[in-house]
Design an enzyme around this catalytic site. Structure first.
Site, short mmCIF file in Angstrom:
data_model
loop_
_atom_site.label_atom_id
_atom_site.label_comp_id
_atom_site.label_asym_id
_atom_site.label_seq_id
_atom_site.Cartn_x
_atom_site.Cartn_y
_atom_site.Cartn_z
CE1 TYR A 295 -3.58 2.59 0.54
CE2 TYR A 295 -2.76 3.25 2.05
CZ TYR A 295 -3.40 3.83 1.70
OH TYR A 295 -4.38 4.25 1.66
CG ASP B 34 5.14 3.74 0.87
OD1 ASP B 34 5.50 4.32 2.09
OD2 ASP B 34 4.38 3.65 0.54
CE LYS C 194 0.76 5.44 8.57
NZ LYS C 194 0.07 4.01 6.84
#
Ligand SMILES: *Cc1c(COP(=O)(O)O)cnc(C)c1O
Length: 419
Positions: A140, A228, A256
């Site tokens: 993702y 990522d 995050k």
């Protein structure tokens, strides 16, 4: 009551939520509404307390509401909320990031992980003057059009969009390929983007030397390797997954943890690549709230809380949780595997560790997770409301909290129908 709030929310917010997983669609039932959080705990709108393993899906690595971050936010907000001009704290956080991650000479702040990956892809295309990108199925990378090609079914398929509203030509240059198999590369490929430790299809680690082999393959064809690290960055180690695995990509994406719970993302890399971003180079990216002073202060405070001891502690906690849960399932006779790498873990109710998205899907969709989830929730443990999400034990999850969790899991496991 949560039910009342949820029906009210559904009148004015699609599905009642601002991000789909929160809706409980994949486990059934009604989401709890959070009224506050502290340390390893959240409280819902009815005052019920839960041990939290969602932890905002990663940002709350120091636990909820750490005083150092709250103080930093309060101080920063007293000086205004946004200026549209550079600030000293932006230098400090960029220096903090580049000193932690070997290979990141320069970093650009954005406001989400999605913006970071979207821009990293644009940058890679601009630098290489190539259009095609490769992603792995089950990984993702946020919700930018070009990265919403899901693939699935393990078949390498080109340009199949994972969402309505994504035009076929937006994903026409996105090749989706199975995880843990070296894809075929050539000189038409701009970039290969991946989660170095995938944690959005459950935790499905790379096979031994897989990342090294990807690095070599990319070098052969001048393909830029994009890690990522929106989840793994500043979580797996001081220098994230690239440090953990000893493999350096060309571009890093962060999110995050770096925002300390406020909206922030970043992308970075070597000077030669990053100096092609506007205003130095021809690759455009901008943001009204990029480098927002409050988010920057929160992120900086969080990074400064994280030192080598923190990572040892996070790993010890995750190991205790994984080992404890696995013992419980073994004792009760429930098929389960708990993949864990360092501080990241997830639960699959199957006896074999999935190695790709097909296997992860098969394991995740066998119907056991929703029952475990709801019985844990009832007993005051909040896991993520979906079988593909990782658990995010934080620095505030003490041994005592972990042991409580394991005790509850034991009671729950004895009452499971599906085993
Ligand atoms: C969460 C996540 C993103 C997207 O970040 P947002 O801040 O939600 O836009 C991208 N990549 C990975 C690996 C993620 O886990």
């Amino acid at each position: 009551m949560s039910g009342d709030l949820f029906s009210r929310a559904q009148q004015v917010i699609p599905g009642g939520v601002n991000s789909p997983v929160r809706s409980f669609r994949s486990v059934g039932g009604t989401p709890y509404f959070v009224s506050r959080a502290e340390g390893p705990h959240i409280w819902d709108s009815e005052g019920k307390r839960y041990i939290d393993y969602v932890m905002s899906y990663g940002p709350a690595i120091a636990g909820h509401c750490p005083p150092q971050i709250i103080d930093a936010i309060q101080q920063a907000s007293g000086n205004g909320t946004s200026y549209g001009a550079p600030t000293f704290a932006e230098i400090e956080i960029a220096e903090e990031i580049s000193s932690r991650v070997d290979g990141v000479d320069m970093v650009r702040l954005v406001s989400s992980g999605t913006e970071a990956t979207m821009t990293a892809v644009r940058l890679a295309r601009g630098v290489t003057r190539r259009d095609k990108i490769i992603k792995f199925s089950g990984h993702y990378h946020g919700h930018a059009d070009a990265l919403l090609a899901a693939g699935g079914s393990g078949v390498a398929n080109q340009g199949i969009s994972g969402s309505l509203g994504v035009p076929a030509n937006a994903v026409a240059d996105t090749i989706v390929t199975p995880w843990n198999q070296i894809p075929e590369l050539d000189e038409s490929i701009a970039a290969l983007i991946l989660e170095p430790l995938p944690a959005n299809m459950g935790v499905v680690p790379p096979k031994e030397n897989f990342l090294q082999e990807l690095r070599t393959a990319c070098d052969r064809y001048g393909v830029l390797l994009i890690f990522d690290e929106v989840i793994t960055g500043f979580r797996m180690a001081m220098g994230g997954a690239s440090q953990w695995y000893g493999v350096k990509p060309d571009l890093w994406c962060f999110g995050k943890v770096i925002g300390g719970g406020l909206p922030m993302g970043a992308y970075g890399g070597a000077l030669e690549v990053m100096s092609q971003v506007a205003p130095l180079g021809g690759i455009y990216q901008a943001g009204t709230l990029s480098g927002n002073p409050i988010a920057t202060a929160a992120g900086l405070a969080q990074l400064r809380l994280l030192n080598p001891d923190s990572y040892e502690s996070l790993e010890r906690t995750a190991r205790r949780l994984a080992d404890g849960l696995l013992n419980v399932f073994e004792e009760i006779g429930i098929d389960a595997t708990i993949p864990r790498v360092g501080p990241l873990l997830s639960i699959f109710f199957t006896d074999e560790q999935p190695t790709d998205f097909d296997e992860a899907q098969e394991a995740a969709e066998n119907g056991v997770y929703p029952e475990f989830f709801h019985k844990m929730l009832e007993r005051g443990v909040a896991l993520a409301p979906g079988p593909y999400e990782a658990l995010f034990p934080s620095l505030a999850h003490t041994e005592e909290i972990i042991d409580q969790t394991i005790g509850i899991a034991h009671d729950v496991a004895t009452k499971m129908d599906k085993r």
